[in-house]
Design a protein around this motif. Structure first.
Motif, mmCIF file in Angstrom:
data_model
loop_
_atom_site.group_PDB
_atom_site.id
_atom_site.type_symbol
_atom_site.label_atom_id
_atom_site.label_comp_id
_atom_site.label_asym_id
_atom_site.label_seq_id
_atom_site.Cartn_x
_atom_site.Cartn_y
_atom_site.Cartn_z
ATOM 1 N N ASP A 40 5.062 9.023 -2.086
ATOM 2 C CA ASP A 40 5.220 7.640 -2.521
ATOM 3 C C ASP A 40 4.516 7.521 -3.871
ATOM 4 O OD1 ASP A 40 5.394 4.918 -2.901
ATOM 5 O OD2 ASP A 40 4.345 4.365 -1.058
ATOM 6 N N GLY A 41 5.301 7.412 -4.928
ATOM 7 C CA GLY A 41 4.701 7.399 -6.257
ATOM 8 C C GLY A 41 5.511 6.596 -7.259
ATOM 9 N N THR A 90 11.715 2.907 -6.809
ATOM 10 C CA THR A 90 10.345 2.419 -6.839
ATOM 11 C C THR A 90 10.117 1.164 -5.998
ATOM 12 O OG1 THR A 90 10.235 3.294 -9.070
ATOM 13 C CG2 THR A 90 8.440 1.867 -8.399
ATOM 14 N N ASP A 91 10.906 0.141 -6.168
ATOM 15 C CA ASP A 91 10.702 -1.105 -5.417
ATOM 16 C C ASP A 91 11.711 -1.291 -4.285
ATOM 17 O OD1 ASP A 91 8.513 -1.915 -6.983
ATOM 18 O OD2 ASP A 91 9.872 -2.646 -8.547
ATOM 19 N N GLN A 92 12.670 -0.400 -4.169
ATOM 20 C CA GLN A 92 13.728 -0.540 -3.181
ATOM 21 C C GLN A 92 13.194 -0.582 -1.753
ATOM 22 O OE1 GLN A 92 16.575 2.664 -3.243
ATOM 23 N NE2 GLN A 92 17.857 1.753 -1.665
ATOM 24 N N LEU A 93 12.342 0.376 -1.390
ATOM 25 C CA LEU A 93 11.831 0.431 -0.020
ATOM 26 C C LEU A 93 10.956 -0.778 0.287
ATOM 27 C CD1 LEU A 93 11.662 1.794 2.696
ATOM 28 C CD2 LEU A 93 9.816 3.223 1.799
ATOM 29 N N ASN A 107 0.826 -1.202 0.000
ATOM 30 C CA ASN A 107 0.000 0.000 0.000
ATOM 31 C C ASN A 107 0.860 1.251 0.000
ATOM 32 O OD1 ASN A 107 -2.330 -1.542 0.137
ATOM 33 N ND2 ASN A 107 -2.376 -1.506 2.366
ATOM 34 N N ASN A 108 0.250 2.358 -0.400
ATOM 35 C CA ASN A 108 0.941 3.631 -0.410
ATOM 36 C C ASN A 108 1.379 3.993 1.010
ATOM 37 O OD1 ASN A 108 1.245 6.637 -0.388
ATOM 38 N ND2 ASN A 108 0.786 6.329 -2.552
#
Length: 183
Positions: A30-31, A132-135, A2-3
């Protein structure tokens, strides 16, 4: 996932990165282009690395003495912003109904030089950023916990926020080894 906007990342007790150990990060954006956050519990006066790049002695002294100036993360340390619960000029991010992020010079000067009107405001240098997917990968790996308790940003002393949030997840930093595996 989720955002994460308007949520807090809470570093796990076994985080060893000196920038992020015992950090609480407010996610501002977050985008598609990634995630931007601000560490909200580390006054610059406690960060040894911060003074090394400052050449102006007056600014260096002001930064080292102030409990109102914060290290927001290792990215773009030369840029400052104000996180506050008040309506500001020059809004950068409307984080929530209550919190705004601004680069308004008057707000920055009030935090630095006016002790009376800055209780619900923090001057923050730098930010944290993730691809984008790191976190999401770091969260899945167990590096971060996600909290919805953003009200603690201005109500709990910065040194106590991390410990307070860790306890809400039922953790005790003294009982975490940082070593994985099955026993």
């Amino acid at each position: 996932m989720n955002n994460l906007k308007n949520k807090l990342l809470v570093a796990m007790p076994n985080m060893v990165d000196p920038y992020f150990a015992e950090s609480v990060v407010l996610i501002c954006e977050d985008g598609r282009d990634g995630v931007l956050g601000l560490i909200i519990n580390k006054p610059i006066s406690e960060m040894k690395i911060m003074g090394s790049g400052l050449k102006n002695k007056a600014v260096k002294h002001l930064m080292s003495e102030s409990e109102k100036v914060y290290f927001g993360g290792p990215v773009m340390l030369h840029q400052a912003c104000v996180l506050s619960e008040n309506d500001n000029e020059n809004i950068l991010f409307d984080i929530s109904e209550k919190m705004k992020l601004s680069s308004d010079l008057d707000s920055i000067q009030k935090i630095l030089f006016d002790d009376k009107n800055t209780q619900n405001a923090k001057l923050i240098f730098g930010h944290a950023g993730w691809g984008t997917d790191q976190l999401n990968g770091e969260i899945k790996r167990g590096d971060w916990l996600v909290s919805h308790s953003v009200e603690q940003i201005f109500t709990v002393h910065p040194k106590l926020i991390w410990g307070s949030l860790i306890k809400t997840f039922g953790l005790d930093k003294l009982n975490i080894t940082g070593i994985g595996g099955v026993s």
